[in-house]
Design a protein around this motif. Structure first.
Motif, PDB file in Angstrom:
ATOM      1  N   LYS A 115      32.254   9.154 -49.816  1.00  0.00           N
ATOM      2  CA  LYS A 115      33.563   9.110 -49.166  1.00  0.00           C
ATOM      3  C   LYS A 115      33.595   8.107 -48.012  1.00  0.00           C
ATOM      4  O   LYS A 115      34.574   7.381 -47.839  1.00  0.00           O
ATOM      5  CB  LYS A 115      33.940  10.506 -48.646  1.00  0.00           C
ATOM      6  CG  LYS A 115      34.072  11.549 -49.746  1.00  0.00           C
ATOM      7  CD  LYS A 115      34.394  12.920 -49.168  1.00  0.00           C
ATOM      8  CE  LYS A 115      34.534  13.958 -50.264  1.00  0.00           C
ATOM      9  NZ  LYS A 115      34.845  15.303 -49.727  1.00  0.00           N
ATOM     10  N   ASN A 116      32.544   8.115 -47.215  1.00  0.00           N
ATOM     11  CA  ASN A 116      32.461   7.239 -46.049  1.00  0.00           C
ATOM     12  C   ASN A 116      31.339   6.245 -46.311  1.00  0.00           C
ATOM     13  O   ASN A 116      30.164   6.619 -46.378  1.00  0.00           O
ATOM     14  CB  ASN A 116      32.174   8.082 -44.799  1.00  0.00           C
ATOM     15  CG  ASN A 116      32.339   7.300 -43.519  1.00  0.00           C
ATOM     16  OD1 ASN A 116      32.310   6.079 -43.518  1.00  0.00           O
ATOM     17  ND2 ASN A 116      32.490   8.004 -42.404  1.00  0.00           N
ATOM     18  N   ASP A 145      37.068  18.125 -38.733  1.00  0.00           N
ATOM     19  CA  ASP A 145      36.311  17.542 -39.845  1.00  0.00           C
ATOM     20  C   ASP A 145      36.110  16.046 -39.567  1.00  0.00           C
ATOM     21  O   ASP A 145      37.065  15.283 -39.501  1.00  0.00           O
ATOM     22  CB  ASP A 145      37.086  17.737 -41.156  1.00  0.00           C
ATOM     23  CG  ASP A 145      36.283  17.319 -42.386  1.00  0.00           C
ATOM     24  OD1 ASP A 145      35.353  16.503 -42.243  1.00  0.00           O
ATOM     25  OD2 ASP A 145      36.609  17.789 -43.484  1.00  0.00           O
ATOM     26  N   LEU A 146      34.839  15.633 -39.436  1.00  0.00           N
ATOM     27  CA  LEU A 146      34.513  14.244 -39.113  1.00  0.00           C
ATOM     28  C   LEU A 146      33.929  13.507 -40.315  1.00  0.00           C
ATOM     29  O   LEU A 146      33.131  12.574 -40.155  1.00  0.00           O
ATOM     30  CB  LEU A 146      33.533  14.205 -37.937  1.00  0.00           C
ATOM     31  CG  LEU A 146      34.052  14.780 -36.610  1.00  0.00           C
ATOM     32  CD1 LEU A 146      32.974  14.714 -35.540  1.00  0.00           C
ATOM     33  CD2 LEU A 146      35.301  14.048 -36.150  1.00  0.00           C
ATOM     34  N   THR A 147      34.336  13.901 -41.520  1.00  0.00           N
ATOM     35  CA  THR A 147      33.830  13.249 -42.730  1.00  0.00           C
ATOM     36  C   THR A 147      34.008  11.735 -42.671  1.00  0.00           C
ATOM     37  O   THR A 147      33.105  10.974 -43.024  1.00  0.00           O
ATOM     38  CB  THR A 147      34.541  13.804 -43.974  1.00  0.00           C
ATOM     39  OG1 THR A 147      34.176  15.181 -44.142  1.00  0.00           O
ATOM     40  CG2 THR A 147      34.163  13.022 -45.229  1.00  0.00           C
ATOM     41  N   MET A 148      35.169  11.269 -42.230  1.00  0.00           N
ATOM     42  CA  MET A 148      35.468   9.840 -42.239  1.00  0.00           C
ATOM     43  C   MET A 148      35.109   9.147 -40.925  1.00  0.00           C
ATOM     44  O   MET A 148      35.427   7.975 -40.727  1.00  0.00           O
ATOM     45  CB  MET A 148      36.954   9.623 -42.549  1.00  0.00           C
ATOM     46  CG  MET A 148      37.412  10.196 -43.878  1.00  0.00           C
ATOM     47  SD  MET A 148      36.358   9.710 -45.270  1.00  0.00           S
ATOM     48  CE  MET A 148      36.542   7.933 -45.242  1.00  0.00           C
ATOM     49  N   ILE A 164      17.409  13.175 -49.208  1.00  0.00           N
ATOM     50  CA  ILE A 164      18.821  13.075 -48.820  1.00  0.00           C
ATOM     51  C   ILE A 164      19.515  14.362 -49.271  1.00  0.00           C
ATOM     52  O   ILE A 164      19.692  14.580 -50.478  1.00  0.00           O
ATOM     53  CB  ILE A 164      19.509  11.853 -49.442  1.00  0.00           C
ATOM     54  CG1 ILE A 164      18.791  10.573 -48.994  1.00  0.00           C
ATOM     55  CG2 ILE A 164      20.979  11.800 -49.042  1.00  0.00           C
ATOM     56  CD1 ILE A 164      19.355   9.316 -49.599  1.00  0.00           C
ATOM     57  N   PRO A 165      19.909  15.245 -48.355  1.00  0.00           N
ATOM     58  CA  PRO A 165      20.539  16.505 -48.731  1.00  0.00           C
ATOM     59  C   PRO A 165      21.819  16.294 -49.532  1.00  0.00           C
ATOM     60  O   PRO A 165      22.475  15.248 -49.426  1.00  0.00           O
ATOM     61  CB  PRO A 165      20.831  17.172 -47.380  1.00  0.00           C
ATOM     62  CG  PRO A 165      19.927  16.502 -46.409  1.00  0.00           C
ATOM     63  CD  PRO A 165      19.742  15.104 -46.904  1.00  0.00           C
ATOM     64  N   SER A 166      22.184  17.293 -50.317  1.00  0.00           N
ATOM     65  CA  SER A 166      23.323  17.164 -51.226  1.00  0.00           C
ATOM     66  C   SER A 166      24.627  16.908 -50.483  1.00  0.00           C
ATOM     67  O   SER A 166      25.461  16.108 -50.932  1.00  0.00           O
ATOM     68  CB  SER A 166      23.447  18.421 -52.093  1.00  0.00           C
ATOM     69  OG  SER A 166      23.587  19.576 -51.262  1.00  0.00           O
ATOM     70  N   GLN A 167      24.837  17.564 -49.325  1.00  0.00           N
ATOM     71  CA  GLN A 167      26.102  17.356 -48.608  1.00  0.00           C
ATOM     72  C   GLN A 167      26.167  15.966 -48.008  1.00  0.00           C
ATOM     73  O   GLN A 167      27.252  15.388 -47.855  1.00  0.00           O
ATOM     74  CB  GLN A 167      26.329  18.446 -47.554  1.00  0.00           C
ATOM     75  CG  GLN A 167      25.542  18.293 -46.263  1.00  0.00           C
ATOM     76  CD  GLN A 167      24.143  18.867 -46.387  1.00  0.00           C
ATOM     77  OE1 GLN A 167      23.585  18.928 -47.459  1.00  0.00           O
ATOM     78  NE2 GLN A 167      23.577  19.293 -45.263  1.00  0.00           N
ATOM     79  N   ALA A 168      24.991  15.391 -47.679  1.00  0.00           N
ATOM     80  CA  ALA A 168      24.974  14.015 -47.187  1.00  0.00           C
ATOM     81  C   ALA A 168      25.340  13.039 -48.302  1.00  0.00           C
ATOM     82  O   ALA A 168      26.082  12.076 -48.092  1.00  0.00           O
ATOM     83  CB  ALA A 168      23.604  13.669 -46.615  1.00  0.00           C
ATOM     84  N   ARG A 169      24.859  13.295 -49.520  1.00  0.00           N
ATOM     85  CA  ARG A 169      25.233  12.440 -50.656  1.00  0.00           C
ATOM     86  C   ARG A 169      26.742  12.474 -50.893  1.00  0.00           C
ATOM     87  O   ARG A 169      27.357  11.457 -51.218  1.00  0.00           O
ATOM     88  CB  ARG A 169      24.503  12.904 -51.922  1.00  0.00           C
ATOM     89  CG  ARG A 169      23.009  12.670 -51.899  1.00  0.00           C
ATOM     90  CD  ARG A 169      22.350  13.259 -53.127  1.00  0.00           C
ATOM     91  NE  ARG A 169      20.910  13.238 -53.028  1.00  0.00           N
ATOM     92  CZ  ARG A 169      20.130  12.256 -53.474  1.00  0.00           C
ATOM     93  NH1 ARG A 169      20.682  11.216 -54.067  1.00  0.00           N
ATOM     94  NH2 ARG A 169      18.824  12.314 -53.342  1.00  0.00           N
ATOM     95  N   THR A 170      27.331  13.664 -50.736  1.00  0.00           N
ATOM     96  CA  THR A 170      28.782  13.780 -50.905  1.00  0.00           C
ATOM     97  C   THR A 170      29.517  12.934 -49.879  1.00  0.00           C
ATOM     98  O   THR A 170      30.478  12.219 -50.206  1.00  0.00           O
ATOM     99  CB  THR A 170      29.211  15.251 -50.784  1.00  0.00           C
ATOM    100  OG1 THR A 170      28.568  16.024 -51.804  1.00  0.00           O
ATOM    101  CG2 THR A 170      30.725  15.392 -50.935  1.00  0.00           C
TER     102      THR A 170
END
Length: 384
Positions: free
Chosen positions: A212-213, A240-243, A202-208
């Motif tokens: 959040k989501n 930005d589609l983080t959420m 699981i890449p680090s940015q995916a964990r971040t």
């Protein structure tokens, strides 16, 4: 001298840098429309003609009121005003969004300076029924006596709620590697229980993003995703589609799932004190689209599970601490009575085993070697 770098190392390096929240694509089962603060459309998904009758790029720069029914727009504005933060998503169900009698489920959230609507066809009445379905599941999970029982109960109930072929509870260690600690699966589906996975899984940015989501879904790994247009805003930034709940995912992850034979997946974050404790990882071997109401219930289920997990782990820690204090008091009482540790080693061993499981115990007492269970011989022990 230069060192050769393998293709796998290059893939992992890119995977850890890939800006997945700016992927610029959504899955084709939904639509996306973004607005500025003055309700001018800034982005629209390329499939919006099915929704509004207008091409996506023709919508950009036009007022939202030209495409959204006034009553629906009033409700959406009200929800946006009460969003707690940029990392909050609100939901509206069974909305007559464009005023033609079709009903949709809508997610509303902020993205930098934009407001975003994500829209899906509605299934009437499902949310109320599903939320009532979650309540008895939570009650049954509370009866779990250990964290292990709780995880197994959670996997079983989430599979009952969603219908995935396999639901795993994936727990992270301090080094971010993971292990499948519980699982519930359909007959004939291979078991992953007990398997361990490296942190790079699981890449680090995916964990971040997982912190959040709380829920991500892939309906079909072969889906022809839909572009969000234009690719960048007038300020030169991608959306930005983080959420996002319908965001497309990394091609690397799609390839990973295809290699496993998986056609659809869902993950639900398990949080503990603001940190990512683990995931519910769900796999299906056919395409599977869960209505937004079902996913909302699954997200609610995950939040309840996280709360019960934190309580359960806290109770287990307190129980171990209490037993350790009791052990200390028992040992001190025996020594105070003048009993020799060597003479009562078997009693001590039984007492200690209640707190610290072991295969064997060794002690050097007053020049004598004593042992219990599987232990070194005196000759093996002396050099130590």
């Amino acid at each position: 001298m230069a060192t050769a770098i393998s293709q796998q190392e290059l893939d992992l390096a890119y995977c850890n840098r890939e800006p997945i929240q700016f992927i610029g694509q959504i899955q084709s089962f939904g639509w996306l429309v973004a607005f500025s603060s003055d309700w001018i459309i800034t982005h629209a998904s390329a499939n919006c003609r099915i929704l509004t009758g207008a091409e996506a790029l023709d919508m950009v720069g036009r007022p939202a009121s030209e495409y959204i029914d006034p009553r629906a727009l009033h409700d959406i504005r009200g929800r946006l005003q009460i969003l707690a933060s940029a990392e909050t998503v609100d939901r509206l169900f069974e909305v007559d969004l464009v005023g033609d009698g079709r009903t949709f489920d809508v997610a509303v959230y902020r993205s930098d300076r934009s407001f975003v609507l994500e829209i899906e066809p509605s299934e009437s009445g499902r949310l109320r029924d599903l939320v009532s379905y979650v309540r008895p599941m939570v009650a049954r999970m509370r009866q779990s006596k250990t964290v292990e029982e709780l995880c197994q109960s959670g996997a079983r109930h989430l599979r009952a709620l969603t219908g995935f072929d396999r639901v795993k509870v994936y727990r992270f260690d301090q080094n971010k590697s993971g292990q499948v600690v519980a699982e519930w699966r359909a007959p004939g589906v291979d078991s992953y229980l007990g398997l361990r996975f490296p942190a790079t899984d699981i890449p680090s940015q995916a964990r971040t993003l997982y912190t959040k989501n709380m829920l991500r879904i892939i309906v079909d790994v072969d889906d022809q995703t839909v572009a969000v247009l234009p690719e960048i805003s007038p300020e030169g930034n991608p959306l930005d589609l983080t959420m996002s709940g319908i965001r497309a995912v990394s091609p690397i992850h799609i390839e990973y799932l295809k290699n496993m034979g998986v056609k659809a997946s869902m993950s639900v974050s398990i949080m503990k004190r603001g940190e990512l404790w683990g995931l519910f990882a769900c796999h299906h071997y056919k395409p599977l689209r869960l209505p937004y109401s079902v996913r909302t219930a699954a997200e609610l289920f995950g939040e309840f599970f996280s709360y019960i997990l934190e309580q359960s782990e806290g109770d287990a820690v307190h129980a171990r601490q209490a037993r350790a204090r009791q052990l200390h008091d028992e040992i001190m009482a025996r020594l105070a009575r003048g009993n020799s540790l060597g003479d009562t080693l078997n009693d001590f061993a039984t007492t200690i085993a209640d707190v610290i499981p072991y295969d064997g115990m060794s002690a050097w007492v007053d020049g004598e070697y004593r042992s219990v269970g599987i232990a070194p011989t005196r000759e093996e022990f002396e050099p130590l």
